[in-house]
Design a protein around this motif. Structure first.
Motif, mmCIF file in Angstrom:
data_model
loop_
_atom_site.group_PDB
_atom_site.id
_atom_site.type_symbol
_atom_site.label_atom_id
_atom_site.label_comp_id
_atom_site.label_asym_id
_atom_site.label_seq_id
_atom_site.Cartn_x
_atom_site.Cartn_y
_atom_site.Cartn_z
ATOM 1 N N ALA A 143 10.138 6.600 -1.841
ATOM 2 C CA ALA A 143 10.225 5.820 -0.595
ATOM 3 C C ALA A 143 10.305 6.763 0.601
ATOM 4 N N LEU A 144 11.141 7.784 0.484
ATOM 5 C CA LEU A 144 11.296 8.740 1.586
ATOM 6 C C LEU A 144 9.972 9.439 1.914
ATOM 7 N N GLU A 145 9.282 9.887 0.861
ATOM 8 C CA GLU A 145 8.003 10.572 1.087
ATOM 9 C C GLU A 145 6.958 9.625 1.670
ATOM 10 N N ASN A 146 6.935 8.383 1.180
ATOM 11 C CA ASN A 146 5.983 7.415 1.713
ATOM 12 C C ASN A 146 6.183 7.192 3.210
ATOM 13 N N VAL A 147 7.431 7.190 3.642
ATOM 14 C CA VAL A 147 7.700 6.945 5.059
ATOM 15 C C VAL A 147 7.431 8.198 5.890
ATOM 16 N N MET A 148 7.764 9.365 5.346
ATOM 17 C CA MET A 148 7.600 10.586 6.160
ATOM 18 C C MET A 148 6.148 11.045 6.267
ATOM 19 N N GLY A 151 10.637 -7.139 -1.989
ATOM 20 C CA GLY A 151 11.228 -7.137 -0.646
ATOM 21 C C GLY A 151 11.541 -5.719 -0.192
ATOM 22 N N GLU A 152 12.044 -4.899 -1.131
ATOM 23 C CA GLU A 152 12.359 -3.500 -0.786
ATOM 24 C C GLU A 152 11.088 -2.724 -0.432
ATOM 25 N N ARG A 153 10.017 -2.983 -1.156
ATOM 26 C CA ARG A 153 8.743 -2.293 -0.840
ATOM 27 C C ARG A 153 8.270 -2.653 0.560
ATOM 28 N N GLN A 154 8.394 -3.919 0.914
ATOM 29 C CA GLN A 154 7.957 -4.306 2.266
ATOM 30 C C GLN A 154 8.872 -3.700 3.328
ATOM 31 N N ARG A 155 10.142 -3.508 2.986
ATOM 32 C CA ARG A 155 11.037 -2.863 3.954
ATOM 33 C C ARG A 155 10.648 -1.395 4.123
ATOM 34 N N TYR A 214 0.807 -1.232 0.000
ATOM 35 C CA TYR A 214 0.000 0.000 0.000
ATOM 36 C C TYR A 214 0.841 1.284 0.000
ATOM 37 N N LEU A 215 1.986 1.234 -0.674
ATOM 38 C CA LEU A 215 2.748 2.476 -0.830
ATOM 39 C C LEU A 215 2.066 3.338 -1.884
ATOM 40 N N LEU A 216 2.180 4.654 -1.735
ATOM 41 C CA LEU A 216 1.589 5.574 -2.705
ATOM 42 C C LEU A 216 2.517 5.648 -3.910
ATOM 43 N N LYS A 217 1.975 5.337 -5.090
ATOM 44 C CA LYS A 217 2.857 5.128 -6.239
ATOM 45 C C LYS A 217 3.513 6.400 -6.754
ATOM 46 N N ASP A 218 2.902 7.556 -6.492
ATOM 47 C CA ASP A 218 3.462 8.810 -6.996
ATOM 48 C C ASP A 218 4.427 9.476 -6.015
#
Ligand SMILES: Nc1ncnc2c1ncn2[C@@H]1O[C@H](COP(=O)(O)OP(=O)(O)O)[C@@H](O)[C@H]1O
Ligand SMILES: [Mg+2]
Length: 224
Positions: free
Chosen positions: A104-109, A149-153, A97-101
């Protein structure tokens, strides 16, 4: 380790399906101590996700109570439950469920920023968490540019940004091959331990369940 964080008392959950009533949870009780790592296994359809969703305030019980800290979440209004979810719980699902646009940094912050952290602080925390899951060189990548695997991390890092009381993980390695499963499992437990988070993980992956100090199996609607 002696403070009970989650107190589950005799919860019952039924689903109505057509003319049939499915009795999914038939009186589940458990106590989880702050900082503990707990794994719940059980056959497909046994009610593992239902139980986790109730703990996370995504679903409601028919009877019984769930108390987290000094809050009985089973008595909360929808808006209070929504605040509970965003402040006190970190979720990891089988699908990331990461936001595709967003990177990685923005998804986490983002959950931190939306939750009221200053942008600078949320970014700093997100960088530290992504470094913990060994993605320093992937922080500007978009989800489509990451492996499974990276997405789940990234999802593991995201679950921690708001400094929740507990991390709820529902089949976090369900879509991964054995090598990636082992790595995600290792990082998930290490992160929970590093930040002192209570971890409740639902899985049928022995790699994941085997790392928990406390294990339950959900069988015929009760925990054993
Ligand atoms: N919203 C729903 N309406 C009706 N039945 C449901 C609903 N959600 C789950 N169920 C049923 O409840 C049972 C337990 O589901 P679930 O908690 O997802 O099991 P698990 O995660 O252990 O595979 C399954 O039989 C499922 O079909
Ligand atoms: Mg499930």
């Amino acid at each position: 380790m002696s403070e009970v964080l989650v107190r589950v008392e005799n919860i019952v959950k039924n689903y109505i399906s057509g003319t049939e009533t499915l009795h999914i949870l038939k009186g589940v009780s458990l106590n989880i101590f702050r900082g503990q790592a707990v794994a719940v296994t059980g056959q497909s359809g046994s009610g593992k996700s239902t139980l986790l969703n109730i703990l996370g305030g995504l679903d409601r019980t028919d009877s019984g109570s769930v108390t987290v800290g000094d809050t009985e979440i089973t008595g909360l209004s929808e808006s209070a439950l929504s605040a509970y979810r965003s402040r006190r719980v970190g979720f990891i699902f089988q699908f990331h469920y990461l936001l595709k646009d967003f990177t990685a940094l923005e998804n986490v912050m983002l959950p931190g920023y939306i939750g009221g952290m200053k942008k600078k602080d949320a970014l700093e925390k997100a960088r530290a968490l992504l470094s913990d899951v060994r993605l320093d060189d992937r922080i500007q990548h978009f989800p489509s540019q990451l492996s499974g695997g990276e997405r789940q991390r990234v999802a593991v890092a995201r679950s921690m940004v708001n400094d929740p009381d507990m991390i709820l993980a529902d089949e976090p390695t369900g879509n991964l091959d054995p090598d990636n499963s082992a790595m995600v499992a290792e990082l998930l437990y290490a992160e929970a331990e590093k930040w002192g988070k209570t971890l409740i993980v639902v899985t049928h992956d022995e790699n994941v369940a085997g790392r928990a100090k406390i294990r339950y199996n959900l069988e015929s609607g009760v925990l054993v």
